[in-house]
Motif scaffolding. Structure first.
Motif, PDB file in Angstrom:
ATOM      1  N   THR A 183       0.841  -1.195   0.000  1.00  0.00           N
ATOM      2  CA  THR A 183       0.000   0.000   0.000  1.00  0.00           C
ATOM      3  C   THR A 183       0.876   1.245   0.000  1.00  0.00           C
ATOM      4  O   THR A 183       1.823   1.328   0.781  1.00  0.00           O
ATOM      5  N   GLU A 190      -8.108  11.046  -5.192  1.00  0.00           N
ATOM      6  CA  GLU A 190      -7.948  10.134  -6.326  1.00  0.00           C
ATOM      7  C   GLU A 190      -7.753  10.857  -7.660  1.00  0.00           C
ATOM      8  O   GLU A 190      -7.050  10.372  -8.532  1.00  0.00           O
ATOM      9  N   ILE A 193      -4.255  11.524  -9.103  1.00  0.00           N
ATOM     10  CA  ILE A 193      -3.338  10.444  -9.498  1.00  0.00           C
ATOM     11  C   ILE A 193      -3.949   9.480 -10.499  1.00  0.00           C
ATOM     12  O   ILE A 193      -3.287   8.560 -10.980  1.00  0.00           O
ATOM     13  N   PHE A 197      -1.945   6.542 -12.546  1.00  0.00           N
ATOM     14  CA  PHE A 197      -2.172   5.229 -11.935  1.00  0.00           C
ATOM     15  C   PHE A 197      -2.775   4.257 -12.958  1.00  0.00           C
ATOM     16  O   PHE A 197      -2.388   3.083 -13.028  1.00  0.00           O
ATOM     17  N   LEU A 209      -4.323  -3.344  -9.468  1.00  0.00           N
ATOM     18  CA  LEU A 209      -4.101  -2.052  -8.833  1.00  0.00           C
ATOM     19  C   LEU A 209      -5.425  -1.474  -8.381  1.00  0.00           C
ATOM     20  O   LEU A 209      -6.356  -1.334  -9.172  1.00  0.00           O
ATOM     21  N   GLY A 210      -5.500  -1.119  -7.123  1.00  0.00           N
ATOM     22  CA  GLY A 210      -6.733  -0.555  -6.585  1.00  0.00           C
ATOM     23  C   GLY A 210      -6.454   0.776  -5.932  1.00  0.00           C
ATOM     24  O   GLY A 210      -5.369   1.022  -5.407  1.00  0.00           O
ATOM     25  N   SER A 211      -7.449   1.618  -5.935  1.00  0.00           N
ATOM     26  CA  SER A 211      -7.307   2.975  -5.430  1.00  0.00           C
ATOM     27  C   SER A 211      -8.445   3.214  -4.445  1.00  0.00           C
ATOM     28  O   SER A 211      -9.607   3.079  -4.804  1.00  0.00           O
ATOM     29  N   TYR A 212      -8.125   3.526  -3.188  1.00  0.00           N
ATOM     30  CA  TYR A 212      -9.145   3.581  -2.144  1.00  0.00           C
ATOM     31  C   TYR A 212      -9.115   4.922  -1.438  1.00  0.00           C
ATOM     32  O   TYR A 212      -8.267   5.185  -0.583  1.00  0.00           O
ATOM     33  N   PRO A 213     -10.047   5.804  -1.821  1.00  0.00           N
ATOM     34  CA  PRO A 213     -10.086   7.128  -1.213  1.00  0.00           C
ATOM     35  C   PRO A 213     -10.560   7.027   0.229  1.00  0.00           C
ATOM     36  O   PRO A 213     -11.335   6.140   0.574  1.00  0.00           O
ATOM     37  N   PHE A 214     -10.086   7.906   1.060  1.00  0.00           N
ATOM     38  CA  PHE A 214     -10.590   7.972   2.426  1.00  0.00           C
ATOM     39  C   PHE A 214     -10.500   9.410   2.902  1.00  0.00           C
ATOM     40  O   PHE A 214      -9.810  10.237   2.302  1.00  0.00           O
ATOM     41  N   HIS A 215     -11.226   9.669   3.959  1.00  0.00           N
ATOM     42  CA  HIS A 215     -11.262  11.013   4.513  1.00  0.00           C
ATOM     43  C   HIS A 215     -10.671  10.910   5.897  1.00  0.00           C
ATOM     44  O   HIS A 215     -11.129  10.124   6.717  1.00  0.00           O
ATOM     45  N   PHE A 220      -9.417  14.625   1.933  1.00  0.00           N
ATOM     46  CA  PHE A 220      -9.393  13.344   1.259  1.00  0.00           C
ATOM     47  C   PHE A 220      -7.969  12.958   0.905  1.00  0.00           C
ATOM     48  O   PHE A 220      -7.163  13.787   0.498  1.00  0.00           O
ATOM     49  N   ARG A 223      -5.368   5.630  -0.689  1.00  0.00           N
ATOM     50  CA  ARG A 223      -4.426   4.525  -0.563  1.00  0.00           C
ATOM     51  C   ARG A 223      -4.376   3.789  -1.894  1.00  0.00           C
ATOM     52  O   ARG A 223      -5.409   3.373  -2.417  1.00  0.00           O
ATOM     53  N   VAL A 225      -3.169   0.518  -3.749  1.00  0.00           N
ATOM     54  CA  VAL A 225      -2.792  -0.837  -3.372  1.00  0.00           C
ATOM     55  C   VAL A 225      -2.401  -1.628  -4.618  1.00  0.00           C
ATOM     56  O   VAL A 225      -3.144  -1.655  -5.600  1.00  0.00           O
TER      57      VAL A 225
ATOM     58  N   GLU B  23     -11.690  -4.345  -2.508  1.00  0.00           N
ATOM     59  CA  GLU B  23     -11.084  -4.051  -1.203  1.00  0.00           C
ATOM     60  C   GLU B  23     -11.891  -4.639  -0.061  1.00  0.00           C
ATOM     61  O   GLU B  23     -11.337  -4.943   1.005  1.00  0.00           O
ATOM     62  N   ARG B  28      -9.101  -5.800   3.045  1.00  0.00           N
ATOM     63  CA  ARG B  28      -8.354  -4.550   3.268  1.00  0.00           C
ATOM     64  C   ARG B  28      -9.223  -3.486   3.914  1.00  0.00           C
ATOM     65  O   ARG B  28      -8.807  -2.762   4.804  1.00  0.00           O
ATOM     66  N   ASP B  56     -14.524  -5.802  -8.555  1.00  0.00           N
ATOM     67  CA  ASP B  56     -14.494  -4.800  -9.638  1.00  0.00           C
ATOM     68  C   ASP B  56     -14.343  -5.500 -10.983  1.00  0.00           C
ATOM     69  O   ASP B  56     -13.330  -5.316 -11.684  1.00  0.00           O
ATOM     70  N   PRO B  83     -12.639   8.409  -9.688  1.00  0.00           N
ATOM     71  CA  PRO B  83     -12.002   8.778 -10.959  1.00  0.00           C
ATOM     72  C   PRO B  83     -10.978   7.774 -11.482  1.00  0.00           C
ATOM     73  O   PRO B  83     -10.417   8.003 -12.546  1.00  0.00           O
ATOM     74  N   THR B  84     -10.710   6.686 -10.770  1.00  0.00           N
ATOM     75  CA  THR B  84      -9.597   5.820 -11.206  1.00  0.00           C
ATOM     76  C   THR B  84     -10.070   4.667 -12.087  1.00  0.00           C
ATOM     77  O   THR B  84     -11.268   4.374 -12.172  1.00  0.00           O
ATOM     78  N   HIS B  85      -9.108   4.024 -12.708  1.00  0.00           N
ATOM     79  CA  HIS B  85      -9.381   2.993 -13.723  1.00  0.00           C
ATOM     80  C   HIS B  85     -10.198   1.831 -13.168  1.00  0.00           C
ATOM     81  O   HIS B  85     -10.865   1.120 -13.921  1.00  0.00           O
ATOM     82  N   ASP B  86     -10.120   1.595 -11.850  1.00  0.00           N
ATOM     83  CA  ASP B  86     -10.871   0.476 -11.270  1.00  0.00           C
ATOM     84  C   ASP B  86     -12.283   0.889 -10.863  1.00  0.00           C
ATOM     85  O   ASP B  86     -13.021   0.092 -10.301  1.00  0.00           O
ATOM     86  N   ARG B 114     -16.620  22.675  -6.873  1.00  0.00           N
ATOM     87  CA  ARG B 114     -15.422  22.320  -6.111  1.00  0.00           C
ATOM     88  C   ARG B 114     -14.133  22.478  -6.908  1.00  0.00           C
ATOM     89  O   ARG B 114     -13.093  22.820  -6.352  1.00  0.00           O
ATOM     90  N   VAL B 158     -17.151   5.672  -0.067  1.00  0.00           N
ATOM     91  CA  VAL B 158     -16.651   6.332   1.147  1.00  0.00           C
ATOM     92  C   VAL B 158     -17.859   6.618   2.052  1.00  0.00           C
ATOM     93  O   VAL B 158     -18.813   7.279   1.614  1.00  0.00           O
ATOM     94  N   SER B 160     -18.781   8.607   4.489  1.00  0.00           N
ATOM     95  CA  SER B 160     -19.322   9.955   4.715  1.00  0.00           C
ATOM     96  C   SER B 160     -20.065  10.457   3.473  1.00  0.00           C
ATOM     97  O   SER B 160     -21.096  11.139   3.584  1.00  0.00           O
TER      98      SER B 160
END
Lengths: 252, 252
Positions: A183, A190, A193, A197, A209-215, A220, A223, A225, B23, B28, B56, B83-86, B114, B158, B160
């Motif tokens: 990670t 997100e 990148i 990515f 490849l995974g992309s995991y947004p978090f707050h 924001f 991660r 992965v 995920e 994860r 996914d 926004p990511t490829h996955d 935004r 996410v 929230s």
């Protein structure tokens, strides 16, 4: 699933989880078993591919079981094997496999370790009802066993008991080559990148490849992965992702 | 589901949740959305009847969506709209409904609240890709909207953001007569109350009686839950259960 475009590979050992219980669907009980089993299977190199949650309605349990056991190497169920009238999992499993069900002397023997003859009421003996042809899964916590029939493992819903049953049954599982992961935290959302990515993902189809947004409470972040079974490929692609993150414009 | 033997009733408003994301299946990320949506729908009088978690992989998402949207009044999805490829949920939904998908000017307008023009990169504009014919679901947290098409509501993963989207869409839902519940703690394991509890359940088929064992760290106890839409029937059956518990032999 077709493995054609899936880096998990054709020889992957796969699994599904079936959570049985009105209480999860009503929100009364918050499931803690899905995440535990997901972690457990990942550590064994078994790919969890699907989860379903269904109510305490026989048709629904049978239909889900028959769909999942046809699609995956293993199925793990949780819930519905207690002594009360709404515990109908064992009967539903027997129906799905079209086998008879009755009180199993091996299960009664296990329960005698905890219950006296007087305490082995008809209700508690319901917990010894096991479909014909099943192997028992030991329950060191409260004795009433789970069972395995075909590729289906039937476990309790109470997390402490389910976890003990997983430990009991794990040595019988065929395990896969473990999926490794690394990670990288991007420090940005997100959107910043995603393009770079995606390019790395496209260039490395043998990795996931995974992309995991978090707050984090303030802003924001993401991660990133990288997952692969081959440690060298994992390290190589993780290095590409790390370089990509390092090359990002400096953050505000 | 046949409503024939189901006290939920034929006019019940039903729902399914589809969680999309590798995920969750790898362990994860521990899902927090299922329990939230379950509580939320219960409060609205909508019966959550099924949950699925899928990876996914487009085929898997499309198949699950088409099965669930045919079976229930509403479907709520979480995950895969970043926004990511996955993030392939929007494309999978368009495929399931056999409609085209493209960048939606209404979604771009929301995102401009935004993002500056310079920040509206091709990757971020992926979040404005909406299937034709969909209504947008406002996202007060991070602006990129969810959407509703037919009976399917597509939300972020996410928590929230998902929760804010639920608040945005809730006024559009047809709500049912709320399922009420009362909980009686038995103070003993399930086996000690199962027979008497089953008799009450059999005598009151218009209510749903559930029995949920738990371990308080020292011993097993059981929560007995009575559910009904009619407050008088709820009170009457809960009183029967309370009397049954009071009549138990004194505990050791």
């Amino acid at each position: 699933m077709s493995a054609a475009n899936d880096p998990r590979g054709e020889d992957a050992v796969t699994a599904a989880v079936l959570v049985i219980g009105d209480e999860i669907l009503s929100g009364r009980t918050k499931d803690k078993n899905i995440g535990f089993i997901a972690d457990y299977l990942t550590a064994l190199g078994i790919d969890l591919m699907e989860v379903r949650v269904v109510p305490d309605i026989e048709d629904r349990i049978v239909a889900a079981l028959n769909a999942l056991r046809a699609d995956y190497t293993y199925v793990f169920t949780t819930g519905g094997i207690g002594p009360t009238h709404d515990d109908i999992t064992a009967d539903a499993v027997a129906k799905a496999f079209a086998v008879p069900i009755g009180v199993d002397p091996r299960a009664v023997a296990m329960m005698r370790e905890r219950y006296s003859d007087a305490d082995l009421t008809p209700a508690r003996l319901r917990m010894a009802r096991i479909p014909a042809g099943a192997e028992l899964i030991a329950n060191p916590v409260s004795k009433a066993p789970g069972f395995r029939i075909g590729n289906v493992h039937v476990m309790a819903g109470v997390p402490s008991i389910m976890q003990a049953m997983m430990d009991s049954l794990a040595p019988t599982l065929k395990t896969g080559r473990r999926m490794l992961s690394e990670t990288i935290e991007a420090g940005v959302g997100e959107g910043a990148i995603a393009e770079a990515f995606a390019a790395i993902a496209a260039a490395n189809p043998d990795t996931i490849l995974g992309s995991y947004p978090f707050h984090d409470g303030t802003r924001f972040s993401t991660r990133l992965v990288v997952r692969a079974r081959d440690p060298e490929r994992l390290a190589a692609v993780a290095a590409e992702v790390t370089a990509m993150v390092a090359a990002l414009p400096s953050k505000p």
